[in-house]
Write a protein that holds these residues in place. Structure first.
Motif, short mmCIF file in Angstrom:
data_model
loop_
_atom_site.label_atom_id
_atom_site.label_comp_id
_atom_site.label_asym_id
_atom_site.label_seq_id
_atom_site.Cartn_x
_atom_site.Cartn_y
_atom_site.Cartn_z
N MET A 1 0.69 -1.37 -0.99
CA MET A 1 -0.07 0.05 0.15
C MET A 1 1.08 1.17 -0.02
N VAL A 2 1.92 1.09 0.46
CA VAL A 2 2.73 2.30 0.33
C VAL A 2 3.11 2.66 -0.90
N LEU B 1 -6.79 1.90 -3.41
CA LEU B 1 -6.42 1.48 -1.85
C LEU B 1 -8.05 0.83 -1.49
N VAL C 1 1.18 3.07 -2.98
CA VAL C 1 -0.03 3.88 -3.63
C VAL C 1 -0.63 4.99 -2.86
N ILE C 2 -0.38 5.30 -1.71
CA ILE C 2 -0.48 6.58 -0.75
C ILE C 2 0.24 7.31 -0.79
N LYS C 3 1.70 6.64 -0.80
CA LYS C 3 2.54 8.19 -1.66
C LYS C 3 2.44 9.26 -2.80
N ASP C 4 1.82 8.57 -4.21
CA ASP C 4 1.19 8.54 -4.95
C ASP C 4 -0.17 9.42 -4.82
N GLY C 5 -1.09 9.08 -3.36
CA GLY C 5 -2.23 10.18 -3.69
C GLY C 5 -3.85 9.65 -4.25
N ASP C 6 -3.32 8.18 -4.39
CA ASP C 6 -3.95 7.87 -5.06
C ASP C 6 -5.23 7.03 -4.74
N TRP C 7 -5.62 7.53 -4.09
CA TRP C 7 -6.75 6.85 -2.91
C TRP C 7 -7.67 5.78 -2.98
#
Length: 151
Positions: A34-35, A46, A37-43
């Protein structure tokens, strides 16, 4: 005597022990995935990993072993249910075998039944589970380190 008969007719559910040795790797692997995806801000991306993680954790916590009347019912999630006649159980052996089993911990008990069948379980209250089965079928052979046979 009436108390023993009452105990035999009681149904008791023994939840599975959920071992950190199995839960932590699942959480770490899921979290690592998940890291990025979180860094890209594409919630939105998730949603799928979180649903998969919740599914796996719910499977761990859904495992239980019910002793009722003259059977042991091994339940896992909603679709897996194995019914074993207690009279067919010949032995209980301690095992740390990591094979796939309805057991959410590596502290496991192998239930031997019929001639060549077995199921691996991991009740949270191991000694209470063994004692309950032994009360219903005293001929069960127990090979567990901390087990003490009553005289």
């Amino acid at each position: 005597m009436a108390e023993a008969e009452q105990r035999n007719s009681d149904s008791k559910v023994y939840p599975s022990k959920v071992g950190l040795e199995l839960l932590i790797p699942v959480l770490l692997i899921s979290g690592a995935g998940m890291v990025p995806v979180i860094k890209d801000g594409d919630w939105i991306k998730l949603i799928i990993p979180i649903v998969i993680l919740l599914f796996v954790v719910s499977v761990f916590y859904s495992i239980s072993y019910e002793i009722k009347e003259e059977v042991l019912v091994v339940k896992s999630f909603f679709w897996f249910k194995k019914v074993i006649p207690i009279a067919s159980i010949t032995g209980i052996v301690e095992t740390y075998n990591p094979i796939s089993a309805p057991a959410a911990s590596l502290q496991r008990l192998e239930i031997l039944y019929d001639r060549y069948n077995s199921v691996v379980v991991s009740p949270k209250d191991r000694m209470g589970f063994i004692t309950h089965l032994k009360e219903l079928s005293p001929s069960i052979q127990v090979k567990v380190k901390k087990w003490k046979e009553k005289d």
